[in-house]
Design a protein around this motif. Structure first.
Motif, PDB file in Angstrom:
ATOM      1  N   GLY A  60     -11.001  -1.691  -1.177  1.00 42.73           N
ATOM      2  CA  GLY A  60      -9.604  -1.552  -0.784  1.00 42.73           C
ATOM      3  C   GLY A  60      -8.627  -2.177  -1.763  1.00 42.73           C
ATOM      4  N   ILE A  61      -9.104  -3.073  -2.627  1.00 45.40           N
ATOM      5  CA  ILE A  61      -8.201  -3.756  -3.561  1.00 45.40           C
ATOM      6  C   ILE A  61      -7.533  -2.767  -4.512  1.00 45.40           C
ATOM      7  CG2 ILE A  61      -8.015  -5.517  -5.346  1.00 45.40           C
ATOM      8  CD1 ILE A  61      -8.535  -6.666  -2.594  1.00 45.40           C
ATOM      9  N   PRO A  62      -8.276  -1.866  -5.178  1.00 47.87           N
ATOM     10  CA  PRO A  62      -7.595  -0.896  -6.051  1.00 47.87           C
ATOM     11  C   PRO A  62      -6.588  -0.025  -5.297  1.00 47.87           C
ATOM     12  CG  PRO A  62      -9.963  -0.914  -6.488  1.00 47.87           C
ATOM     13  CD  PRO A  62      -9.742  -1.722  -5.245  1.00 47.87           C
ATOM     14  N   GLN A  63      -6.928   0.355  -4.062  1.00 48.14           N
ATOM     15  CA  GLN A  63      -5.990   1.149  -3.272  1.00 48.14           C
ATOM     16  C   GLN A  63      -4.698   0.385  -3.024  1.00 48.14           C
ATOM     17  OE1 GLN A  63      -7.574   2.969   0.295  1.00 48.14           O
ATOM     18  NE2 GLN A  63      -9.608   3.234  -0.624  1.00 48.14           N
ATOM     19  N   LEU A  64      -4.848  -0.897  -2.686  1.00 49.25           N
ATOM     20  CA  LEU A  64      -3.660  -1.718  -2.448  1.00 49.25           C
ATOM     21  C   LEU A  64      -2.824  -1.842  -3.714  1.00 49.25           C
ATOM     22  CD1 LEU A  64      -2.028  -3.611  -0.600  1.00 49.25           C
ATOM     23  CD2 LEU A  64      -3.527  -5.476  -1.344  1.00 49.25           C
ATOM     24  N   MET A  65      -3.460  -2.045  -4.855  1.00 50.30           N
ATOM     25  CA  MET A  65      -2.711  -2.216  -6.107  1.00 50.30           C
ATOM     26  C   MET A  65      -1.926  -0.949  -6.475  1.00 50.30           C
ATOM     27  SD  MET A  65      -3.188  -5.337  -6.943  1.00 50.30           S
ATOM     28  CE  MET A  65      -3.282  -5.684  -5.185  1.00 50.30           C
ATOM     29  N   GLU A  66      -2.442   0.204  -6.079  1.00 49.60           N
ATOM     30  CA  GLU A  66      -1.721   1.446  -6.348  1.00 49.60           C
ATOM     31  C   GLU A  66      -0.420   1.545  -5.542  1.00 49.60           C
ATOM     32  OE1 GLU A  66      -4.398   4.610  -5.575  1.00 49.60           O
ATOM     33  OE2 GLU A  66      -5.707   4.169  -7.297  1.00 49.60           O
TER      34      GLU A  66
END
Length: 396
Positions: A60-66
């Motif tokens: 979920g971290i990459p999704q949040l950063m987007e």
């Protein structure tokens, strides 16, 4: 002026009913609300877009950063910064990018239900960690509150307590604290209740009689599996005193054998870490088993021989060489770990001579250790001396 785009919001089992006005305002103004399905289900209908946090959590971290730059709320259980997701999220962000609105932690809720003073209760997050972390805390009369992965972890916890001879420990199993599904079940570990037990799940433990670990260094030798290659108990105590562990420090234990010195180092404080370097595969495997038995997972075991095995290791604050120190290894340590504390125990004349030269050059402290133990002497008992040990401790 507010510049953050992310709000980390702690939510309890009572859902929106337990939220503060500030938390409600964050939800009302959010463009996107991210969280596990269970957390999202606790909310009333939202104007914001909702997004389920994936499993495993790290995905979920990459999704949040987007989503950086949009107004995002991420839901987390209770207090996100007490064994929660808060620190994992914020390590990727500048402090100006986020704020947090914590809720009541499961530890606070459990203590409030049971009337336990939280400042005298050990709290552990075991929902994503080995149950062996409990081992150093098991002592008669101790109180612990621990998070558990799910209902299946309850019989596993009971088995662990029985296997460590603490089967008469009393457990209060707390399900879904603070919400309409809340339930408390009181059992004894030896009863091994099967459940089912609902998530989120917290176990409060009142520890019964059993073999508690000593708090002092120089713990009994039978606490460690070994093949005879182990620093003897009184020498271990003197060695730990010379190593002088301080919070947050890292140790290299070179030629670790059973890993007893590194593990006693870790038992000194929960922020300490260690690397054990051991060239014999069977001994390296034994260090892993000893670490598991003592609940110490902050150790990495490197199978190899120093100095070659030292390349790429985290910088040490302290180094222990229990035997086998030579001029080549010492020169490598002085080059790769300048300023680190070194403690070396010598049993051979050659290593003694090296330590005496090192003391003359670098200073530090010398200690000669002469130990004797009782042994049969004819029909009587006399003192049987062990090989004398010369210990040097100083800075590289």
């Amino acid at each position: 002026m507010t510049t953050h785009w992310l709000t980390i919001l702690g939510i309890g089992e009572d859902g929106v009913d337990g939220l503060s006005a500030r938390a409600r305002a964050a939800l009302e103004t959010a463009e996107i609300v991210m969280g596990p399905p269970r957390h999202l289900s606790l909310l009333a209908p939202l104007r914001a877009e909702t997004c389920e946090w994936p499993v495993p959590f790290a995905d979920g971290i990459p999704q949040l950063m987007e989503l950086r730059g949009r107004r995002v709320v991420v839901l987390a259980s209770g207090d996100p910064f007490w064994f929660g997701a808060g620190s994992v999220l914020t390590r990727h962000l500048d402090p100006a990018e986020w704020n947090a609105i914590p809720g009541l932690s499961c530890f606070s809720l459990a203590a409030a239900r049971l009337g336990w003073p939280l400042e005298r209760t050990t709290c552990l997050g075991l929902h994503a960690a080995s149950l062996s972390r409990l081992r150093p805390h098991l002592a008669r009369g101790a109180r612990l509150i621990v998070t558990l992965r799910d209902g299946d972890a309850v019989p596993e916890l009971c088995d662990f307590l029985c296997e460590t001879s603490f089967g008469d420990t009393r457990l209060i199993l707390c399900e879904a604290l603070g919400g309409p599904r809340e339930r408390l079940t009181r059992v004894t570990a030896s009863d091994r209740p099967e459940g089912p037990f609902a998530h989120p799940l917290v176990a409060a433990l009142e520890i019964g009689d059993g073999p508690a670990l000593s708090l002092a260094p120089g713990r009994p030798t039978d606490n460690f599996q070994h093949d005879g290659q182990i620093t003897k108990r009184p020498v271990r105590a003197l060695t730990l005193a010379a190593l002088a562990p301080r919070p947050g420090e890292h140790l290299w234990d070179i030629g670790a054998g059973s890993g007893s010195v590194a593990l006693e180092w870790l038992l000194s404080h929960p922020t300490l870490t260690a690397t054990a370097i051991e060239r014999h595969p069977e001994r390296a495997a034994r260090i892993h088993r000893n670490a598991l038995a003592l609940g110490q997972d902050r150790i990495s075991v490197v199978e190899g021989k120093a100095p070659d095995a030292l390349a790429g290791l985290p910088d040490p604050d302290a180094i222990f060489v229990g035997g086998g120190l030579n001029a080549t290894l010492l020169a490598t340590l002085r080059q790769t770990a300048p300023g680190a504390r070194l403690v070396s125990n010598a049993v051979t004349l050659e290593t003694e001579a090296l330590l005496l030269r090192t003391h003359a050059e670098l200073g530090g402290d010398l200690l000669r250790i002469d130990l004797s133990s009782p042994a049969p002497l004819g029909s009587f008992t006399g003192w049987q001396p062990a090989r004398p040990i010369l210990q040097w401790s100083g800075r590289l």
